[in-house]
Design an enzyme around this catalytic site. Structure first.
Site, PDB file in Angstrom:
ATOM      1  N   GLU A  13       0.820  -1.349  -0.093  1.00 25.41           N
ATOM      2  CA  GLU A  13      -0.186  -0.007  -0.133  1.00 25.41           C
ATOM      3  C   GLU A  13       0.891   1.285   0.121  1.00 25.41           C
ATOM      4  O   GLU A  13       1.762   1.408   0.641  1.00 25.41           O
ATOM      5  CB  GLU A  13      -0.879  -0.074   1.060  1.00 25.41           C
ATOM      6  CG  GLU A  13      -1.787   1.247   1.356  1.00 25.41           C
ATOM      7  CD  GLU A  13      -2.637   1.246   2.645  1.00 25.41           C
ATOM      8  OE1 GLU A  13      -3.696   1.722   2.783  1.00 25.41           O
ATOM      9  OE2 GLU A  13      -2.223   0.547   3.665  1.00 25.41           O
ATOM     10  N   LYS A  24     -10.482   2.406  -1.453  1.00 24.05           N
ATOM     11  CA  LYS A  24     -10.295   1.863   0.067  1.00 24.05           C
ATOM     12  C   LYS A  24     -11.771   2.171   0.891  1.00 24.05           C
ATOM     13  O   LYS A  24     -12.136   3.291   0.576  1.00 24.05           O
ATOM     14  CB  LYS A  24      -9.284   2.282   0.798  1.00 24.05           C
ATOM     15  CG  LYS A  24      -9.375   1.431   2.222  1.00 24.05           C
ATOM     16  CD  LYS A  24      -8.019   1.985   2.625  1.00 24.05           C
ATOM     17  CE  LYS A  24      -7.333   1.335   3.987  1.00 24.05           C
ATOM     18  NZ  LYS A  24      -6.246   1.649   4.600  1.00 24.05           N
ATOM     19  N   CYS A  80      -5.573  -2.849   2.907  1.00 28.70           N
ATOM     20  CA  CYS A  80      -5.354  -3.037   4.366  1.00 28.70           C
ATOM     21  C   CYS A  80      -6.546  -2.876   5.183  1.00 28.70           C
ATOM     22  O   CYS A  80      -7.073  -4.066   5.679  1.00 28.70           O
ATOM     23  CB  CYS A  80      -4.469  -1.351   4.587  1.00 28.70           C
ATOM     24  SG  CYS A  80      -3.494  -1.625   6.183  1.00 28.70           S
TER      25      CYS A  80
END
Length: 296
Positions: A43, A116, A153
């Site tokens: 990331e 995200k 994540c």
């Protein structure tokens, strides 16, 4: 093609953006030479993990998809090496910002962007200072080497997200990540709060429950706040590849730059998933509480 080599990578990052991008490219090339056709980079690899602190100056690092030099460079690399390559970048869209992944197919085409969905806010992970919650929904791309889903994540702590990608047809789920062992050097901080076992076990659980491989790429190294340089975060690496039974089949160390490669036959995995019949026995009619925030 159903027998596919997949790779996880991990590396340290500095404020020398050219150095970071060059290092990432070298890892991708190493993975390709090792037989990988799908390669995952960690990331936000272009810079240090700037959400370690709240400082609006870091928003200047973002740019629109069409202007991103890192997306352009790595999509060209994907075309050259004939790889599927998710490219993590800090995206500016109008007046808002996203933590995004652009998916490059093996001919270099950008198939789309995933933003995200789950944005954390905690000491050392001040992402709400920078990122709006993603508005793309979950994405699965039909690439040259299979149907690839990507989550980012903090998304990895939400089993609903992995299940959605599986229902959408994913052959594999990739998690670019930036996570460490807790802030240190700032007095009453979170030093020593090491989540590596829970982090890995959560994603291995997604692999086992959804009966498909999972790949996670994390960063390594100690990074510091720019506005309080005595405070740092130690990223714990441990990038891994898990198979469709949730077993770790390749594991990196805590502080070494590494490339992991493993092969999967996606057709065999699908046959195994069909044999288990987990998805036949689902009861969506009972899961309405999942669509609520408070369980009411």
């Amino acid at each position: 093609m159903t027998d596919v080599g997949v790779a996880a990578t991990q590396m340290a990052c500095s404020w020398d953006r050219d150095e970071n991008v060059n290092r990432a490219e070298n890892l991708v090339r190493k993975a390709a030479s090792g037989g990988a056709s799908i390669v995952l980079i960690q990331e936000l690899f272009e810079t240090p993990y700037f959400p370690i602190e709240q400082s609006h100056k870091h928003r200047s690092l973002a740019c629109p998809l069409g202007e991103s030099e890192v997306v352009k460079r790595f999509s060209e690399l994907a075309r050259e090496l004939e790889l599927v390559l998710p490219i993590s970048f800090f995206e500016k869209a109008g007046e808002v910002y996203f933590n995004s992944v652009a998916m490059a197919d093996a001919d270099g085409t950008i198939l789309g962007v995933y933003r995200k969905s789950h944005i954390p806010n905690a000491q050392g992970y001040q992402e709400k200072e920078y990122f709006s919650p993603g508005n793309t929904g979950f994405r699965v791309w039909n690439t040259r080497y299979g149907k690839v889903g990507v989550l980012i994540c903090w998304d990895q702590w939400f089993p609903e997200a992995a299940r959605c990608l599986t229902l959408m047809g994913a052959d594999i789920i990739l998690y670019p990540t930036a996570i460490g062992s807790g802030l240190g050097g700032g007095g009453d901080m979170l030093a020593g709060n090491d989540s590596v076992d829970a982090w890995r076990n959560a994603m291995c659980g997604h692999a086992a429950c959804n009966i498909l491989p999972v790949v996670a790429s994390n960063r390594i190294g100690r990074e510091f706040m720019t506005e309080a340089p005595e405070v740092h975060l130690d990223f714990y690496g441990n990038s891994f590849i898990a198979d469709h039974e949730g077993q770790v089949v390749a594991q990196a160390g805590r502080d070494q730059e590494e490339v992991l490669v493993h092969r999967f036959d996606f057709d065999q995995v699908k046959e195994y998933r069909d044999w288990w019949a987990v998805f036949r026995d689902r009861r969506p009619d009972l899961y309405g509480v999942l669509a609520t925030l408070d369980g009411a």
